[in-house]
Design an enzyme around this catalytic site. Structure first.
Site, mmCIF file in Angstrom:
data_model
loop_
_atom_site.group_PDB
_atom_site.id
_atom_site.type_symbol
_atom_site.label_atom_id
_atom_site.label_comp_id
_atom_site.label_asym_id
_atom_site.label_seq_id
_atom_site.Cartn_x
_atom_site.Cartn_y
_atom_site.Cartn_z
ATOM 1 N N ILE A 148 1.082 -1.245 -0.076
ATOM 2 C CA ILE A 148 -0.034 -0.253 0.109
ATOM 3 C C ILE A 148 1.027 0.878 0.283
ATOM 4 O O ILE A 148 1.663 1.388 0.756
ATOM 5 C CB ILE A 148 -0.821 -0.065 1.167
ATOM 6 C CG1 ILE A 148 -1.887 -1.078 0.859
ATOM 7 C CG2 ILE A 148 -1.844 1.704 1.475
ATOM 8 C CD1 ILE A 148 -2.360 -1.543 3.039
ATOM 9 N N ASP A 173 5.888 -5.473 15.419
ATOM 10 C CA ASP A 173 6.109 -5.123 14.074
ATOM 11 C C ASP A 173 5.455 -3.875 13.844
ATOM 12 O O ASP A 173 5.380 -3.371 13.291
ATOM 13 C CB ASP A 173 5.517 -6.732 12.578
ATOM 14 C CG ASP A 173 5.831 -6.396 10.972
ATOM 15 O OD1 ASP A 173 6.868 -6.119 10.712
ATOM 16 O OD2 ASP A 173 4.682 -5.728 10.917
ATOM 17 N N LYS A 176 6.063 -0.160 12.891
ATOM 18 C CA LYS A 176 5.159 0.578 11.557
ATOM 19 C C LYS A 176 4.384 1.790 11.733
ATOM 20 O O LYS A 176 4.893 2.443 11.826
ATOM 21 C CB LYS A 176 3.917 -0.868 10.748
ATOM 22 C CG LYS A 176 5.207 -1.782 10.477
ATOM 23 C CD LYS A 176 4.240 -2.718 9.679
ATOM 24 C CE LYS A 176 4.836 -3.828 8.959
ATOM 25 N NZ LYS A 176 4.049 -4.653 8.706
#
Ligand code: HSE
Length: 412
Positions: A131, A196, A200
Site C-alpha cells: 500500500i 512489527d 510500523k
C-alpha cells in the site's frame, strides 16, 4: 541504463527481481532509463534461476562498484543490513528497503546520511506492504498537518484473526498457513506480539510529526491472548477484533499504542480481513482518508520497493526530503483516552451481572451457550476510571472464586 543490486534474495528480494523483469518496459519509461540488476547478494547460490550469474557473496563488491547506483535491502533484521545500508549510502548509492526493523531503529541516522550525501533512503514497503502509504504522507499530504493515524498494519495477525473467526482455525493452524504464504516474519513472535505493528506505527508517526520516535516507548500488546471465544462474543456484539496501531498527534508529541481493538460495523476497519492492511489518516485539511491493500506477500511488497527504485532513478542527483528530523518525539501516556471495554467474567450471569454493572456502569451483555461465564461491553469510559472499576470488580469477584477472564479495548 541504471544498475541495481539486491541484497537478500528471499521472498521479497526475489519478488523485486520478478517485478523488474515482468514490468521492464513500464519501469524503464517511468525511471527514464532501464533498470538492470547487476548483483544479487545472498549467502546461497541459485543455480538454474535467472539470477544464477548475478549472485555474489561479498558485500564489498557492491560497495566498491561505482556503476551500481540503486541498492535494494531485503535481508531483514539489523545485522548485517544496518552496516551494509549505511555503507551503501556513504558510498553515494540510493537505497530502498522493506525492512521496518531497520527503519524504526536507524531511520533518523540513515536519512541524515542520505541527506548529506545527496542520495535517497526510501522505505515504502516497510509499512503496509504494497500500500503506498508513506509516499502518500510525504507527497500527497504534504500540505496537511497529520493529526491521527489508525491502522491494521500487520498482515499475518490480520490473517490469523480472520481465519480463527471465519474458518474456526486454531491460532497455530492460521499462523502456519501465514508462514507458508510468505506473510510472517522469520521469527513470527514479531508479528503476533505486536512488535512489527509497533515499528510500523513508529515509522508513520515519525513521518507525521517529522520527529524521531523511539519504538521502545510505545505500549504494545499483541494477539497471543486472543482466543476463539473472544471472537465469538465479538460476533454476537456485532464487533470484530483487529490488531491496531494508533497515533494521535498532540502538539509536537503523540499518544501512540498497539493493541487488539474491537471495532463496529460502521468502522471501515471492520471489513478489512485476511492479509489486507488498512490505514486511516486524518489530516487537518483533508479530513480522514483510508488506504487499503495487500499488507504482506512477495509481489505486493516488491511492487512498493520497485516504486522506490523508480523515484530514486528520477532523483539520481537530488535528495527528496520526507521531513523526518532528528528531534525526538515523546510518546504520551493514554490515561485520559476514552474507550469502551469488553470483559469476560467467569461465573453465573444471573448472580454477577448486577455487580458487574455496579462497578462498570450500564453494559451490553453477551452470553455463549454452554459456558459458565458471560461478557459485557461498557459504555465509553476514561482509561483511568476503567482501571479503578476493574480493580474493585476483581476484588468482589474473588470473594466467590470468580475472576475477569479477558479485557479488550473497544472503540468508543
Ligand atoms: N510480517 C509482516 C506482516 C510482513 O505480516 O505484515 C509485512 O511487513
Amino acid at each position: 541504463m541504471i544498475y541495481a543490486a539486491i541484497m537478500g534474495y528471499g521472498t521479497i528480494g526475489s519478488g523485486v527481481f520478478e517485478v523488474l523483469e515482468k514490468n521492464k518496459d513500464k519501469i524503464a519509461a517511468a525511471a527514464g532509463q532501464p533498470i538492470e540488476v547487476k548483483y544479487v547478494l545472498d549467502l546461497r547460490d541459485f543455480p538454474g534461476t535467472p539470477v544464477e550469474d548475478k549472485v555474489i557473496h561479498d558485500f564489498s563488491v557492491i560497495e566498491k562498484d561505482p556503476e551500481v547506483q540503486l541498492v535494494v535491502e531485503t535481508m531483514g533484521g539489523l545485522n548485517p543490513s544496518y552496516p551494509f545500508v549505511k555503507a551503501c549510502l556513504l558510498a553515494g548509492k540510493h537505497v530502498s528497503t522493506s525492512n521496518k526493523a531497520l527503519v524504526a531503529a536507524y531511520g533518523t541516522e540513515l536519512l541524515a546520511i542520505a541527506r548529506e550525501k545527496g542520495v535517497n533512503f526510501q522505505f515504502e514497503a516497510s509499512v503496509g506492504g504494497g500500500i503506498p502509504v508513506i509516499r502518500t504522507m510525504y507527497r500527497a499530504m504534504a500540505g496537511d498537518k497529520i493529526q491521527e493515524i489508525t491502522g491494521i498494519l500487520n498482515g499475518t495477525t490480520n490473517y490469523i484473526l480472520t481465519k480463527m473467526d471465519q474458518e474456526g482455525w486454531s491460532f497455530k493452524e492460521a499462523l502456519k498457513e501465514a508462514q507458508a504464504l510468505g506473510y510472517a516474519e522469520q521469527n513470527p513472535e514479531a508479528d503476533v506480539e505486536g512488535y512489527d505493528t509497533c515499528r510500523k506505527i513508529a515509522i508513520l508517526t515519525a513521518l507525521a510529526t517529522g520527529r524521531e520516535v523511539d519504538y521502545q516507548e510505545i505500549p504494545t500488546e499483541g494477539i497471543t491472548e486472543i482466543c476463539a471465544e473472544d471472537l465469538r462474543y465479538a460476533d454476537a456484539l456485532g464487533l470484530s477484533v483487529k490488531l491496531v496501531g494508533s497515533s494521535q498527534v498532540q502538539g509536537k508529541d503523540a499518544m501512540v499504542w498497539v493493541a487488539p481493538l474491537m471495532v463496529g460495523k460502521d468502522n471501515p476497519l471492520y471489513g478489512v480481513n485476511d492479509v489486507y492492511n488498512a490505514v486511516l489518516i486524518k489530516g487537518n485539511m483533508l479530513g480522514t482518508s483510508m488506504y487499503y491493500g495487500s499488507g504482506a506477500g512477495k509481489l505486493p511488497t516488491a511492487s512498493a520497493v520497485v516504486a522506490d527504485m523508480i523515484e530514486e532513478a528520477q532523483n539520481l542527483n537530488c535528495h527528496v526530503s520526507m521531513g523526518w528530523s532528528d528531534e525526538k518525539l515523546k510518546v504520551q501516556p493514554s490515561d485520559n483516552s476514552v474507550y469502551r471495554y469488553f470483559l469476560r467474567i467467569s461465573g453465573k450471569f444471573e448472580e454477577l451481572h448486577h455487580a458487574a454493572e455496579h462497578y462498570l456502569g450500564e453494559c451490553r451483555i453477551a452470553l455463549l451457550e454452554g459456558l459458565n461465564e458471560f461478557a459485557v461491553l461498557t459504555e465509553p469510559m476514561e482509561k483511568s476510571a476503567f482501571e479503578q472499576a476493574r480493580g474493585r470488580l476483581s476484588e468482589m469477584l474473588a470473594q466467590s472464586g470468580d475472576r475477569i477472564i479477558q479485557v479488550i479495548h473497544a472503540e468508543a
